[in-house]
Scaffold this motif. Structure first.
Motif, PDB file in Angstrom:
ATOM      1  N   MET A   1       0.826  -1.191   0.000  1.00 37.39           N
ATOM      2  CA  MET A   1       0.000   0.000   0.000  1.00 37.39           C
ATOM      3  C   MET A   1       0.873   1.259   0.000  1.00 37.39           C
ATOM      4  SD  MET A   1      -3.197   1.059   0.421  1.00 37.39           S
ATOM      5  CE  MET A   1      -4.072   2.472   0.970  1.00 37.39           C
ATOM      6  N   VAL A   2       1.876   1.264   0.877  1.00 31.94           N
ATOM      7  CA  VAL A   2       2.759   2.422   0.977  1.00 31.94           C
ATOM      8  C   VAL A   2       3.567   2.586  -0.301  1.00 31.94           C
ATOM      9  CG1 VAL A   2       4.717   3.409   2.226  1.00 31.94           C
ATOM     10  CG2 VAL A   2       2.879   2.286   3.494  1.00 31.94           C
ATOM     11  N   GLN A   3       3.994   1.470  -0.908  1.00 27.51           N
ATOM     12  CA  GLN A   3       4.748   1.541  -2.154  1.00 27.51           C
ATOM     13  C   GLN A   3       3.887   2.105  -3.283  1.00 27.51           C
ATOM     14  OE1 GLN A   3       6.131  -2.442  -2.711  1.00 27.51           O
ATOM     15  NE2 GLN A   3       8.030  -2.094  -1.570  1.00 27.51           N
ATOM     16  N   SER A   4       2.608   1.761  -3.286  1.00 24.66           N
ATOM     17  CA  SER A   4       1.701   2.258  -4.306  1.00 24.66           C
ATOM     18  C   SER A   4       1.523   3.771  -4.175  1.00 24.66           C
ATOM     19  CB  SER A   4       0.354   1.564  -4.188  1.00 24.66           C
ATOM     20  OG  SER A   4      -0.571   2.117  -5.086  1.00 24.66           O
ATOM     21  N   ILE A   5       1.368   4.244  -2.958  1.00 25.15           N
ATOM     22  CA  ILE A   5       1.230   5.681  -2.717  1.00 25.15           C
ATOM     23  C   ILE A   5       2.514   6.404  -3.099  1.00 25.15           C
ATOM     24  CG2 ILE A   5       0.938   7.440  -0.920  1.00 25.15           C
ATOM     25  CD1 ILE A   5      -0.934   5.442   0.503  1.00 25.15           C
ATOM     26  N   ASP A   6       3.662   5.823  -2.744  1.00 24.07           N
ATOM     27  CA  ASP A   6       4.944   6.422  -3.068  1.00 24.07           C
ATOM     28  C   ASP A   6       5.134   6.493  -4.584  1.00 24.07           C
ATOM     29  OD1 ASP A   6       7.500   7.528  -2.457  1.00 24.07           O
ATOM     30  OD2 ASP A   6       8.396   5.592  -2.971  1.00 24.07           O
ATOM     31  N   LYS A   7       4.735   5.425  -5.280  1.00 28.94           N
ATOM     32  CA  LYS A   7       4.862   5.391  -6.736  1.00 28.94           C
ATOM     33  C   LYS A   7       3.998   6.474  -7.367  1.00 28.94           C
ATOM     34  CE  LYS A   7       4.229   2.447 -10.756  1.00 28.94           C
ATOM     35  NZ  LYS A   7       3.781   1.160 -11.250  1.00 28.94           N
ATOM     36  N   GLU A   8       2.777   6.656  -6.897  1.00 27.72           N
ATOM     37  CA  GLU A   8       1.889   7.684  -7.433  1.00 27.72           C
ATOM     38  C   GLU A   8       2.443   9.081  -7.166  1.00 27.72           C
ATOM     39  OE1 GLU A   8      -0.839   7.451  -9.327  1.00 27.72           O
ATOM     40  OE2 GLU A   8      -0.426   5.315  -9.419  1.00 27.72           O
ATOM     41  N   ARG A   9       3.045   9.287  -6.017  1.00 24.85           N
ATOM     42  CA  ARG A   9       3.632  10.579  -5.684  1.00 24.85           C
ATOM     43  C   ARG A   9       4.794  10.891  -6.614  1.00 24.85           C
ATOM     44  NH1 ARG A   9       7.905  12.028  -2.898  1.00 24.85           N
ATOM     45  NH2 ARG A   9       8.225   9.965  -2.051  1.00 24.85           N
ATOM     46  N   VAL A  10       5.651   9.917  -6.836  1.00 21.03           N
ATOM     47  CA  VAL A  10       6.808  10.107  -7.715  1.00 21.03           C
ATOM     48  C   VAL A  10       6.338  10.340  -9.148  1.00 21.03           C
ATOM     49  CG1 VAL A  10       8.816   8.957  -8.709  1.00 21.03           C
ATOM     50  CG2 VAL A  10       8.389   8.814  -6.256  1.00 21.03           C
ATOM     51  N   MET A  11       5.369   9.580  -9.607  1.00 17.38           N
ATOM     52  CA  MET A  11       4.883   9.742 -10.980  1.00 17.38           C
ATOM     53  C   MET A  11       4.221  11.106 -11.161  1.00 17.38           C
ATOM     54  SD  MET A  11       6.016   7.147 -12.435  1.00 17.38           S
ATOM     55  CE  MET A  11       5.273   7.286 -14.033  1.00 17.38           C
ATOM     56  N   GLY A  12       3.526  11.606 -10.139  1.00 21.87           N
ATOM     57  CA  GLY A  12       2.940  12.946 -10.206  1.00 21.87           C
ATOM     58  C   GLY A  12       4.003  14.013 -10.312  1.00 21.87           C
ATOM     59  N   THR A  13       5.094  13.834  -9.576  1.00 21.60           N
ATOM     60  CA  THR A  13       6.206  14.783  -9.643  1.00 21.60           C
ATOM     61  C   THR A  13       6.852  14.756 -11.019  1.00 21.60           C
ATOM     62  OG1 THR A  13       6.627  14.439  -7.289  1.00 21.60           O
ATOM     63  CG2 THR A  13       8.387  15.425  -8.565  1.00 21.60           C
ATOM     64  N   ILE A  14       7.022  13.569 -11.574  1.00 18.96           N
ATOM     65  CA  ILE A  14       7.630  13.441 -12.898  1.00 18.96           C
ATOM     66  C   ILE A  14       6.736  14.094 -13.957  1.00 18.96           C
ATOM     67  CG2 ILE A  14       8.262  11.778 -14.693  1.00 18.96           C
ATOM     68  CD1 ILE A  14       9.238   9.941 -12.417  1.00 18.96           C
ATOM     69  N   LYS A  15       5.428  13.906 -13.854  1.00 22.87           N
ATOM     70  CA  LYS A  15       4.512  14.514 -14.817  1.00 22.87           C
ATOM     71  C   LYS A  15       4.551  16.038 -14.719  1.00 22.87           C
ATOM     72  CE  LYS A  15       1.287  10.676 -15.151  1.00 22.87           C
ATOM     73  NZ  LYS A  15      -0.070  10.207 -14.873  1.00 22.87           N
ATOM     74  N   HIS A  16       4.644  16.562 -13.501  1.00 18.38           N
ATOM     75  CA  HIS A  16       4.720  18.014 -13.310  1.00 18.38           C
ATOM     76  C   HIS A  16       6.011  18.565 -13.906  1.00 18.38           C
ATOM     77  CE1 HIS A  16       4.209  21.931 -11.533  1.00 18.38           C
ATOM     78  NE2 HIS A  16       5.431  21.846 -11.026  1.00 18.38           N
ATOM     79  N   GLU A  17       7.123  17.877 -13.671  1.00 21.73           N
ATOM     80  CA  GLU A  17       8.393  18.325 -14.227  1.00 21.73           C
ATOM     81  C   GLU A  17       8.362  18.294 -15.755  1.00 21.73           C
ATOM     82  OE1 GLU A  17      11.474  15.998 -12.460  1.00 21.73           O
ATOM     83  OE2 GLU A  17      11.240  16.937 -10.501  1.00 21.73           O
ATOM     84  N   LYS A  18       7.719  17.279 -16.324  1.00 20.50           N
ATOM     85  CA  LYS A  18       7.604  17.204 -17.789  1.00 20.50           C
ATOM     86  C   LYS A  18       6.779  18.366 -18.311  1.00 20.50           C
ATOM     87  CE  LYS A  18       6.193  14.160 -21.571  1.00 20.50           C
ATOM     88  NZ  LYS A  18       6.010  15.273 -22.425  1.00 20.50           N
ATOM     89  N   PHE A  19       5.731  18.750 -17.600  1.00 21.12           N
ATOM     90  CA  PHE A  19       4.913  19.885 -17.999  1.00 21.12           C
ATOM     91  C   PHE A  19       5.741  21.172 -18.002  1.00 21.12           C
ATOM     92  CE2 PHE A  19       2.404  23.555 -16.600  1.00 21.12           C
ATOM     93  CZ  PHE A  19       1.543  23.676 -17.671  1.00 21.12           C
ATOM     94  N   VAL A  20       6.547  21.366 -16.967  1.00 14.75           N
ATOM     95  CA  VAL A  20       7.381  22.564 -16.872  1.00 14.75           C
ATOM     96  C   VAL A  20       8.405  22.595 -18.010  1.00 14.75           C
ATOM     97  CG1 VAL A  20       9.102  23.742 -15.441  1.00 14.75           C
ATOM     98  CG2 VAL A  20       7.036  22.836 -14.394  1.00 14.75           C
TER      99      VAL A  20
END
Length: 77
Positions: A1-20
């Motif tokens: 469960m914690v790994q899934s949340i961590d993965k979603e957090r990292v992927m959200g950060t990566i998507k934001h950086e790609k947008f920038v």
């Protein structure tokens, strides 16, 4: 469960950086191309310099983002 949340957090950060990155490189390129058809002036030169700086910022942030992605992939293999 914690790994899934961590993965979603990292992927959200990566998507934001790609947008920038896409914003800076796309806007900088658009500014430069649009200035090529305007008459020579000091304002045109300034805007072209700003466009080049935006493209450089986009490239710099992309290299930093790529390093983070490769590090994330290496950790989770």
């Amino acid at each position: 469960m914690v790994q899934s949340i961590d993965k979603e957090r990292v992927m959200g950060t990566i998507k934001h950086e790609k947008f920038v990155v896409d914003f800076f490189t796309g806007a900088g390129t658009g500014i430069i191309v649009s200035c090529l058809f305007s008459p020579d002036s000091s304002v045109r030169t300034t805007v072209i310099i700003v466009g080049i700086i935006m493209v450089c910022i986009g490239w710099y942030k992309k290299s930093k983002s790529d390093k983070k992605v490769f590090q994330y992939i290496k950790e989770h293999d």
